[in-house]
Write a protein that holds these residues in place. Sequence first.
Motif, mmCIF file in Angstrom:
data_model
loop_
_atom_site.group_PDB
_atom_site.id
_atom_site.type_symbol
_atom_site.label_atom_id
_atom_site.label_comp_id
_atom_site.label_asym_id
_atom_site.label_seq_id
_atom_site.Cartn_x
_atom_site.Cartn_y
_atom_site.Cartn_z
ATOM 1 N N GLY A 279 0.821 -1.207 0.000
ATOM 2 C CA GLY A 279 0.000 0.000 0.000
ATOM 3 C C GLY A 279 0.851 1.251 0.000
ATOM 4 N N ASP A 280 0.192 2.384 0.162
ATOM 5 C CA ASP A 280 0.843 3.691 0.151
ATOM 6 C C ASP A 280 0.630 4.344 1.508
ATOM 7 N N PHE A 285 -4.389 7.818 0.443
ATOM 8 C CA PHE A 285 -4.008 7.065 -0.741
ATOM 9 C C PHE A 285 -3.933 5.600 -0.352
ATOM 10 N N GLY A 286 -5.042 4.928 -0.276
ATOM 11 C CA GLY A 286 -4.941 3.573 0.213
ATOM 12 C C GLY A 286 -6.066 2.665 -0.181
ATOM 13 N N THR A 326 -5.986 -4.572 -2.280
ATOM 14 C CA THR A 326 -4.924 -3.588 -2.435
ATOM 15 C C THR A 326 -4.728 -2.891 -1.100
ATOM 16 N N ASP A 327 -3.466 -2.608 -0.761
ATOM 17 C CA ASP A 327 -3.146 -1.963 0.508
ATOM 18 C C ASP A 327 -3.785 -2.715 1.670
ATOM 19 N N ALA A 328 -3.706 -4.041 1.659
ATOM 20 C CA ALA A 328 -4.358 -4.836 2.705
ATOM 21 C C ALA A 328 -3.803 -6.249 2.691
ATOM 22 N N ILE A 355 -2.735 -2.039 5.397
ATOM 23 C CA ILE A 355 -1.293 -1.975 5.636
ATOM 24 C C ILE A 355 -0.920 -0.726 6.431
ATOM 25 N N PHE A 356 -1.552 0.417 6.116
ATOM 26 C CA PHE A 356 -1.233 1.687 6.769
ATOM 27 C C PHE A 356 -2.501 2.301 7.349
#
Length: 428
Positions: A279-280, A285-286, A326-328, A355-356
Motif C-alpha cells: 500500500g501507500d 491514498f490507500g 490492495t493496501d491490505a 497496511i497503513f
Amino acid sequence: TLDVLDNLVLGSSAQGYGTGGGSDDVLSSSQQPVTRGVNSRVDAIQVKRLYARVTAMNEQLELRIGRMSDDWGLGMMTNGGDCLDCDYGHVADRVAVAFKIGSHVFSPMYDWAATGPTNAPFAVTGVQPVDSVTKDDVNRFSLRIVHANDPEDIEDRVLRGEMVLNYGWWNALKTQDAGLSRAYYETYQGDDAPADAYQRRDALIYTSDAYFRLYLGGVRVAGEAALHWGSFRDARLSDVTSAPKTHIYQLGGALEASYRFGPAGKRAELTLKSGGASGDSTADFGALDAAGSQRGGTDDAIENFQFSPDYHIDLLLFRRLMGTVTDAWYVRPSLAYQFSPQLTGNLAAIYSQAIFKRSTPGRQLPLGLEVDSELAYGTSLGIGGSPLQASLAYGILFPFGALQNLQGTGAKNPKFAQTLQMRLYLVF
C-alpha cells in the motif's frame, strides 16, 4: 471467444407500448435488442479473444498471435477470467512462441501493450487503419518458464502416492519513450509533428511473478508472488520540460493450502488462504482509493499493488466494496464438505486488515470480519463437474474501525453489510 448478452439484467431493455421508447414503462410489451448507447452501455455481442495457434514437431513448438487470454499462476495478478462467476479477465495483443526443453516450456513473448491513436488513410471509413505515430508505443517483452502437468496426470500420480510439483516464472519489461501531448490531438497529425507534440516518458517497468503448486496425498499447497519496479515521467504533474519521475514499487503475494480427506463422493476439505498487497503510506491514498492513481503533490510513487478482481477472496469487502485486494492483507480459513457427489457445502471466515492506518477513513488498521457460506450443486472436490450447476451463497460483513467515517462532527460507525446470491450455470 464471444460474450453474448453478458451480465444482462433481465428486463433492462424493455420497450414502452405505443410510446416508441421508455425502458421502465408499465405498458411495455417486449424486450428490445441490446444496443450500446441506446439501452445499454455494452453491445449484445462482444468479441473478447481472437488468435491463431500453429503447432509443429508433434506440438513441441507452438506459435500464437492475436488477441488472447492472459492467465498466469494462481490468477492473483493476471487472470484470464474464465471462471463461471468472473466478470473481468486479462487479455493481451501478443505474439508468443513456446517450445519444450526437457520438462520445461519456454515462451518468449512480445505484447502490443498500447499503440495510441490510429489513422484511416485518406480519412476513408472502413479501410485498414495504421498506427498514427510510433514514438508513443508501449512495448512489453517477456519470458515465461513453466513446468506443469496435466490435471488428470496429477490426480493419477497423487493416487499412487507420488508428490507432484509444478511451477513457473515470468519476467517482463515494459517500455515507452514518449507520450502524446494535447497539442497533438488539437493541432498536429502524423509522425511529422514537431517536438512539442510529444512528452517524454522514459518509462521502464520490470515485472517478475513466480508461482508453485504442490500435490501430495490429500495436501495441496500453492503460492504466487509478484513484483512491479520501475519509473516513468508524468507530464501531468508538471510542465513538459521538467516532468518529474514517478516511481513504482509494488509487491503482492497469495498462499493457498488445503487438505482433503474422506472417501470419494463424501470428501471434506480444510483450506487456508492468505495474502497481501502493498500500500501507500500517504494519507488518503490507500485501501478505499483508486490504486492506479496513487500519486500527487509530494507523493511521487505508486506503491499500491492490485490483485486481479477475478481472484475471488470473499463476497463483499474485497469483491464488492473495494473492488480488489490492495493496501491490505487477509486470512481466510474455510471448510467444504460433500454431502453427495453433486452437493457441496462451504463455510469461510475472512479477516482483513489495511497496511497503513493513514490510508483508511477511520485511521485504523482492522478492516473487517466476513463470514461467507455456500451450498452448491453440480460441483465436486476434484476433477470435473456437472453440466448443470447451481449455488446459493450468503455473506455478512462486520466492519471494523478502519471503515469509520471521521469527516464532519464525530465518528460515524459503519453498519454491517450482507448479500444473498443465487446462481444457475449451464456449462457446454
